[in-house]
Design an enzyme around this catalytic site. Structure first.
Site, PDB file in Angstrom:
ATOM      1  CB  CYS A  87      -0.883  -0.034   1.244  1.00 55.58           C
ATOM      2  SG  CYS A  87      -1.939   1.407   1.429  1.00 55.58           S
ATOM      3  CG  ASN A  88       2.179   3.028  -3.649  1.00 58.34           C
ATOM      4  OD1 ASN A  88       3.308   3.294  -4.023  1.00 58.34           O
ATOM      5  ND2 ASN A  88       1.509   2.009  -4.159  1.00 58.34           N
TER       6      ASN A  88
ATOM      7  CB  CYS B 260      -2.763   3.535  -6.021  1.00 63.22           C
ATOM      8  SG  CYS B 260      -4.083   2.529  -5.293  1.00 63.22           S
TER       9      CYS B 260
HETATM   10  N1  DGL Z   1      -3.679   0.163  -2.647  1.00 60.76           N
HETATM   11  C1  DGL Z   1      -3.391   1.214  -1.739  1.00 60.76           C
HETATM   12  C2  DGL Z   1      -2.290   2.132  -2.219  1.00 60.76           C
HETATM   13  O1  DGL Z   1      -1.384   1.664  -2.890  1.00 60.76           O
HETATM   14  C3  DGL Z   1      -4.574   1.887  -1.091  1.00 60.76           C
HETATM   15  C4  DGL Z   1      -5.676   2.352  -1.971  1.00 60.76           C
HETATM   16  C5  DGL Z   1      -6.856   2.806  -1.151  1.00 60.76           C
HETATM   17  O2  DGL Z   1      -7.322   2.008  -0.333  1.00 60.76           O
HETATM   18  O3  DGL Z   1      -7.274   3.955  -1.304  1.00 60.76           O
HETATM   19  O4  DGL Z   1      -2.246   3.278  -1.889  1.00 60.76           O
END
Ligand code: DGL
Length: 249
Positions: free
Chosen positions: A73-74, A177
């Site tokens: 998760c970024n 993301c």
């Molecule tokens: N997949 C996550 C990221 O890379 C989170 C996306 C989210 O839940 O808004 O930020």
């Protein structure tokens, strides 16, 4: 703990793109995946809320024998990597939009990410950064019908002028993301960049190198993934499907 699980954690299905990359590079490890789909999306939450969700996710994973934690998760990584590392009992790795690599090469670059990730990176590098408010939740909702995700509509909520929407304008699009990996083709069709990259590969390489340096890469196991959490079954089904989507950058 030589033979524990490598834990992967995200707000939902996005981290499965990270999981796929880790599996590709480390074919003999055992993984555990926690997607917090109930609380997705993370990208519009405050830092305080994110921290509480991170702690509760780590606590769930800590009840299993884990030997490393990988944030798929970024948003969590960009905003909280220091705090999460201090809390975590095992080596902890984050995923970040690999911006420096592009800026150094002078490439025209657009980063697509969540609102909270944008807040963290927008002024740092002189690249265009767009924080998309609804895209991760739309991907989450359409996990089993990804063709229905309307990427252009998500983008149209942002004014021209902030960044360029023209085809072939950007050399590089960075997927900031992990959810966006699953609609990479749509993003590519929209911008027609020379390349699309994400931080997944670089993080997976760091994890692999860490275990190589500590001489603790497994060779006795066949890859396996244990899915935990309320949406474990659906996430597992999506993981199987993601092999056909081709989530590797
Ligand atoms: N997949 C996550 C990221 O890379 C989170 C996306 C989210 O839940 O808004 O930020």
């Amino acid at each position: 703990m030589a033979n524990g699980y490598i834990a992967v954690f995200d707000s939902g299905i996005g981290g499965i793109s990270m999981l796929n990359e880790l599996i590709r590079l480390m074919p003999n490890e055992r993984f555990i995946y926690f997607g917090d789909n109930e609380n997705a999306p993370y990208g519009n939450k405050s830092k305080r809320e994110l921290f509480e969700l991170a702690i509760s996710g780590i606590e769930r994973l800590n009840s299993f024998p884990i030997k490393a934690l990988v944030l798929g998760c970024n948003t969590l990584s960009a905003n909280l990597i220091g705090e999460i590392r201090s809390y975590s009992k095992v080596p902890t790795f984050g995923v970040f939009p690999p911006i420096e690599r592009c800026v150094v090469n002078g490439e025209k670059t657009l980063v697509l990410c969540t609102v909270q990730t944008r807040e963290k990176i927008k002024n740092h590098y002189g690249v265009d950064v767009v924080g998309l408010k609804n895209l991760a939740s739309e991907i989450e909702r359409c996990a089993f019908c990804l063709n229905d995700v309307d990427f252009s509509k998500n983008l149209s909520l942002y004014s021209v002028g902030k960044f360029c929407k023209k085809k072939e304008y950007y050399d590089t699009i960075i997927l900031g993301c992990t959810h966006y990996e699953f609609i990479k083709n749509k993003i590519s069709d929209h911008f027609r960049p020379r390349k699309i990259i994400s931080g997944n590969f670089f993080t997976a390489m760091r994890v692999k190198k860490y275990f190589e340096n500590h001489k603790s890469l497994e060779n006795n196991y066949q890859n396996s993934v244990l899915f935990i959490g309320k949406n474990a079954e659906a996430n597992k089904k999506f993981f199987v499907l993601s092999g056909q989507i081709g989530s590797n950058p």
